[in-house]
Motif scaffolding. Structure first.
Motif, PDB file in Angstrom:
ATOM      1  N   ARG A   9      13.697  -1.290  15.280  1.00  0.00           N
ATOM      2  CA  ARG A   9      14.203  -0.457  16.517  1.00  0.00           C
ATOM      3  C   ARG A   9      14.692   0.626  16.093  1.00  0.00           C
ATOM      4  NH1 ARG A   9      12.778  -1.218  21.387  1.00  0.00           N
ATOM      5  NH2 ARG A   9      12.683   1.204  21.381  1.00  0.00           N
ATOM      6  N   TYR A  10      15.974   0.443  15.449  1.00  0.00           N
ATOM      7  CA  TYR A  10      17.117   1.398  15.186  1.00  0.00           C
ATOM      8  C   TYR A  10      17.491   1.439  13.796  1.00  0.00           C
ATOM      9  CZ  TYR A  10      16.880   2.226  20.175  1.00  0.00           C
ATOM     10  OH  TYR A  10      16.392   2.163  21.574  1.00  0.00           O
ATOM     11  N   LEU A  11      17.398   2.351  12.986  1.00  0.00           N
ATOM     12  CA  LEU A  11      17.746   2.315  11.702  1.00  0.00           C
ATOM     13  C   LEU A  11      18.676   3.386  11.129  1.00  0.00           C
ATOM     14  CD1 LEU A  11      14.470   1.513  11.336  1.00  0.00           C
ATOM     15  CD2 LEU A  11      15.117   0.707   9.489  1.00  0.00           C
ATOM     16  N   VAL A  12      19.783   3.198  10.300  1.00  0.00           N
ATOM     17  CA  VAL A  12      20.344   4.537   9.688  1.00  0.00           C
ATOM     18  C   VAL A  12      20.228   4.009   8.369  1.00  0.00           C
ATOM     19  CG1 VAL A  12      22.369   5.596   9.694  1.00  0.00           C
ATOM     20  CG2 VAL A  12      21.822   4.414  11.796  1.00  0.00           C
ATOM     21  N   LYS A  13      19.804   5.019   7.397  1.00  0.00           N
ATOM     22  CA  LYS A  13      19.772   4.764   6.060  1.00  0.00           C
ATOM     23  C   LYS A  13      20.302   5.991   5.244  1.00  0.00           C
ATOM     24  CE  LYS A  13      17.177   1.171   6.349  1.00  0.00           C
ATOM     25  NZ  LYS A  13      17.886  -0.212   5.671  1.00  0.00           N
ATOM     26  N   ARG A  14      20.769   5.816   4.067  1.00  0.00           N
ATOM     27  CA  ARG A  14      21.096   6.838   3.197  1.00  0.00           C
ATOM     28  C   ARG A  14      20.062   7.854   2.757  1.00  0.00           C
ATOM     29  NH1 ARG A  14      26.658   6.903   3.225  1.00  0.00           N
ATOM     30  NH2 ARG A  14      27.436   4.836   3.711  1.00  0.00           N
ATOM     31  N   THR A  15      20.383   8.950   2.355  1.00  0.00           N
ATOM     32  CA  THR A  15      19.529   9.817   1.523  1.00  0.00           C
ATOM     33  C   THR A  15      19.157   8.971   0.145  1.00  0.00           C
ATOM     34  OG1 THR A  15      20.387  11.971   2.529  1.00  0.00           O
ATOM     35  CG2 THR A  15      19.161  11.999   0.625  1.00  0.00           C
ATOM     36  N   GLY A  16      17.840   9.114   0.083  1.00  0.00           N
ATOM     37  CA  GLY A  16      17.411   8.527  -1.488  1.00  0.00           C
ATOM     38  C   GLY A  16      17.270   7.047  -1.320  1.00  0.00           C
ATOM     39  N   GLU A  17      17.577   6.462  -0.115  1.00  0.00           N
ATOM     40  CA  GLU A  17      17.115   5.044  -0.097  1.00  0.00           C
ATOM     41  C   GLU A  17      15.656   4.921   0.281  1.00  0.00           C
ATOM     42  OE1 GLU A  17      20.622   3.270   2.908  1.00  0.00           O
ATOM     43  OE2 GLU A  17      19.541   1.686   2.115  1.00  0.00           O
ATOM     44  N   LYS A  18      15.029   3.745  -0.246  1.00  0.00           N
ATOM     45  CA  LYS A  18      13.837   3.232   0.155  1.00  0.00           C
ATOM     46  C   LYS A  18      13.908   2.790   1.415  1.00  0.00           C
ATOM     47  CE  LYS A  18       9.746   1.329  -2.204  1.00  0.00           C
ATOM     48  NZ  LYS A  18       9.011   0.954  -3.340  1.00  0.00           N
ATOM     49  N   VAL A  19      12.725   3.183   2.329  1.00  0.00           N
ATOM     50  CA  VAL A  19      12.851   2.571   3.662  1.00  0.00           C
ATOM     51  C   VAL A  19      11.442   1.801   3.910  1.00  0.00           C
ATOM     52  CG1 VAL A  19      13.188   3.093   6.256  1.00  0.00           C
ATOM     53  CG2 VAL A  19      14.635   4.180   4.403  1.00  0.00           C
ATOM     54  N   PHE A  20      11.434   0.620   4.432  1.00  0.00           N
ATOM     55  CA  PHE A  20      10.294   0.303   5.062  1.00  0.00           C
ATOM     56  C   PHE A  20      10.110   0.075   6.484  1.00  0.00           C
ATOM     57  CE2 PHE A  20       8.492  -1.527   1.161  1.00  0.00           C
ATOM     58  CZ  PHE A  20       9.499  -1.322   0.186  1.00  0.00           C
ATOM     59  N   LEU A  21       9.165   0.494   7.069  1.00  0.00           N
ATOM     60  CA  LEU A  21       8.763   0.116   8.781  1.00  0.00           C
ATOM     61  C   LEU A  21       7.825  -0.441   8.764  1.00  0.00           C
ATOM     62  CD1 LEU A  21       9.324   3.979   9.948  1.00  0.00           C
ATOM     63  CD2 LEU A  21      11.194   2.000   9.663  1.00  0.00           C
ATOM     64  N   GLU A  22       8.043  -1.502   9.446  1.00  0.00           N
ATOM     65  CA  GLU A  22       6.760  -2.714   9.506  1.00  0.00           C
ATOM     66  C   GLU A  22       6.227  -2.773  10.948  1.00  0.00           C
ATOM     67  OE1 GLU A  22       7.609  -4.142   5.677  1.00  0.00           O
ATOM     68  OE2 GLU A  22       5.717  -4.326   7.061  1.00  0.00           O
ATOM     69  N   CYS A  23       4.834  -2.952  10.795  1.00  0.00           N
ATOM     70  CA  CYS A  23       4.227  -2.786  12.200  1.00  0.00           C
ATOM     71  C   CYS A  23       3.299  -4.000  12.233  1.00  0.00           C
ATOM     72  CB  CYS A  23       3.458  -1.392  12.591  1.00  0.00           C
ATOM     73  SG  CYS A  23       2.510  -1.566  13.897  1.00  0.00           S
ATOM     74  N   VAL A  24       3.400  -4.805  13.265  1.00  0.00           N
ATOM     75  CA  VAL A  24       2.324  -6.011  13.202  1.00  0.00           C
ATOM     76  C   VAL A  24       1.489  -5.850  14.871  1.00  0.00           C
ATOM     77  CG1 VAL A  24       2.010  -8.294  13.373  1.00  0.00           C
ATOM     78  CG2 VAL A  24       3.861  -7.285  11.903  1.00  0.00           C
ATOM     79  N   GLN A  25       0.309  -5.893  14.735  1.00  0.00           N
ATOM     80  CA  GLN A  25      -0.448  -5.946  16.011  1.00  0.00           C
ATOM     81  C   GLN A  25      -1.218  -7.514  16.032  1.00  0.00           C
ATOM     82  OE1 GLN A  25      -4.071  -6.014  16.022  1.00  0.00           O
ATOM     83  NE2 GLN A  25      -4.787  -4.890  13.879  1.00  0.00           N
ATOM     84  N   ASP A  26      -1.443  -7.870  17.216  1.00  0.00           N
ATOM     85  CA  ASP A  26      -1.977  -9.267  17.601  1.00  0.00           C
ATOM     86  C   ASP A  26      -3.123  -9.322  18.134  1.00  0.00           C
ATOM     87  OD1 ASP A  26      -0.052 -10.222  20.513  1.00  0.00           O
ATOM     88  OD2 ASP A  26      -1.535  -8.588  20.223  1.00  0.00           O
ATOM     89  N   MET A  27      -3.901  -8.079  18.027  1.00  0.00           N
ATOM     90  CA  MET A  27      -5.396  -8.001  18.905  1.00  0.00           C
ATOM     91  C   MET A  27      -6.434  -8.051  17.846  1.00  0.00           C
ATOM     92  SD  MET A  27      -5.271  -8.762  21.996  1.00  0.00           S
ATOM     93  CE  MET A  27      -6.749  -8.221  22.581  1.00  0.00           C
ATOM     94  N   ASP A  28      -6.336  -8.183  16.482  1.00  0.00           N
ATOM     95  CA  ASP A  28      -7.416  -8.201  15.603  1.00  0.00           C
ATOM     96  C   ASP A  28      -7.866  -6.828  15.583  1.00  0.00           C
ATOM     97  OD1 ASP A  28     -10.431  -9.834  14.951  1.00  0.00           O
ATOM     98  OD2 ASP A  28      -8.771  -9.527  13.628  1.00  0.00           O
ATOM     99  N   HIS A  29      -7.105  -5.567  15.769  1.00  0.00           N
ATOM    100  CA  HIS A  29      -7.882  -4.256  15.823  1.00  0.00           C
ATOM    101  C   HIS A  29      -7.909  -3.837  14.219  1.00  0.00           C
ATOM    102  CE1 HIS A  29      -5.829  -3.077  19.775  1.00  0.00           C
ATOM    103  NE2 HIS A  29      -6.991  -3.850  20.155  1.00  0.00           N
ATOM    104  N   GLU A  30      -9.125  -3.086  14.097  1.00  0.00           N
ATOM    105  CA  GLU A  30      -9.240  -2.553  12.926  1.00  0.00           C
ATOM    106  C   GLU A  30      -8.635  -1.626  12.301  1.00  0.00           C
ATOM    107  OE1 GLU A  30     -12.655  -5.225  13.998  1.00  0.00           O
ATOM    108  OE2 GLU A  30     -11.784  -3.464  15.125  1.00  0.00           O
ATOM    109  N   ASN A  31      -8.116  -0.679  13.394  1.00  0.00           N
ATOM    110  CA  ASN A  31      -7.529   0.706  13.193  1.00  0.00           C
ATOM    111  C   ASN A  31      -6.120   0.466  13.325  1.00  0.00           C
ATOM    112  OD1 ASN A  31     -10.179   1.973  12.770  1.00  0.00           O
ATOM    113  ND2 ASN A  31     -10.254   2.381  15.133  1.00  0.00           N
ATOM    114  N   MET A  32      -5.256   1.119  12.553  1.00  0.00           N
ATOM    115  CA  MET A  32      -3.682   1.124  12.669  1.00  0.00           C
ATOM    116  C   MET A  32      -3.364   2.630  12.265  1.00  0.00           C
ATOM    117  SD  MET A  32      -2.274  -2.817  11.926  1.00  0.00           S
ATOM    118  CE  MET A  32      -0.845  -2.328  12.970  1.00  0.00           C
ATOM    119  N   PHE A  33      -2.308   2.906  12.882  1.00  0.00           N
ATOM    120  CA  PHE A  33      -1.775   4.438  12.741  1.00  0.00           C
ATOM    121  C   PHE A  33      -0.461   4.448  12.578  1.00  0.00           C
ATOM    122  CE2 PHE A  33      -5.970   6.044  14.258  1.00  0.00           C
ATOM    123  CZ  PHE A  33      -6.424   4.909  15.119  1.00  0.00           C
TER     124      PHE A  33
END
Lengths: 114, 112
Positions: A9-33
């Protein structure tokens, strides 16, 4: 109820770092954005996916990449974070053929790059 | 050329007032239209769909004019809890591989 979960929900990262934002849905939807939202600029589409391993560039893909190895999970990657990527990031999902009244958003990830 | 345009506001109105928001879209082939509501620091949520015949949900009325490429939202008898940002949303096509287009939103502040 449809659930779209953004684990960070809340991240603080330094310039140049690699950042991963994860998203999971539980309704078997085809489309994600992935969107980002900034004051005065509204929601801007970064990438979307309408099937596993498929991805399409949105309006502002530069500096971002995505991964969709499983149907329920859509990850946004900042290869080398920069301060202009400080923003709120919203993940969303919808079923195939959705007209727009069945798109569901996660609660958002607030990223600060210092 | 912006695809979905809204007056950003803010609209500051007293409780009980009637307020109207407008939205225009540029793609005449757009298929479907919606209003979403977004509270401060929260995610957007569907408020209502918009049909050419007009549709009403309690105090809220939405209207679509395809000829003018214009969408409206009318809120009657405003409540404090109506304070939020209202997003005009357009679905440009029916096919797979398309994404919704969001306006930048109109901010409403209802005061007592």
């Amino acid at each position: 109820d449809v659930k779209v979960t953004q684990s960070s929900r809340y991240l603080v990262k330094r310039t140049g770092e690699k950042v991963f934002l994860e998203c999971v849905q539980d309704m078997d939807h085809e489309n994600m954005f992935w969107y980002r939202q900034d004051p005065g600029l509204g929601l801007r589409l970064i990438y979307f996916s309408y099937d596993v391993k498929m991805k399409e560039k949105g309006d502002i893909p530069e500096g971002y990449s995505v991964s969709r190895e499983k149907k329920e999970r859509f990850s946004l990657i900042l290869e080398s974070a920069s301060t202009n990527q400080t923003s709120m990031y919203l993940c969303a999902s919808s079923p195939q053929g959705a007209l727009g009244n069945t798109i569901y958003f996660g609660e958002g990830s607030w990223l600060t790059v210092v | 050329r912006k695809e979905v345009e809204q007056d950003p506001g803010p609209f500051n109105v007293p409780e009980g007032a009637t307020v109207a928001f407008n939205c225009t879209y540029s793609n005449s082939a757009s298929q479907s239209f919606f209003w979403y509501r977004q509270d401060c620091r929260k995610e957007p949520k569907l408020l209502m769909s918009v049909y050419s015949s007009g549709n009403e949900d309690g105090r809220f009325t939405a209207q679509l004019n395809r000829a003018s490429q214009y969408i409206s939202l009318l809120i009657r008898d405003s409540k404090l809890s109506d304070s939020a940002t209202y997003l005009c949303v357009v679905n440009p096509s029916m096919g797979a591989g398309t994404a919704l287009i969001f306006g930048k939103g109109t901010t409403l502040s209802v005061s007592s």
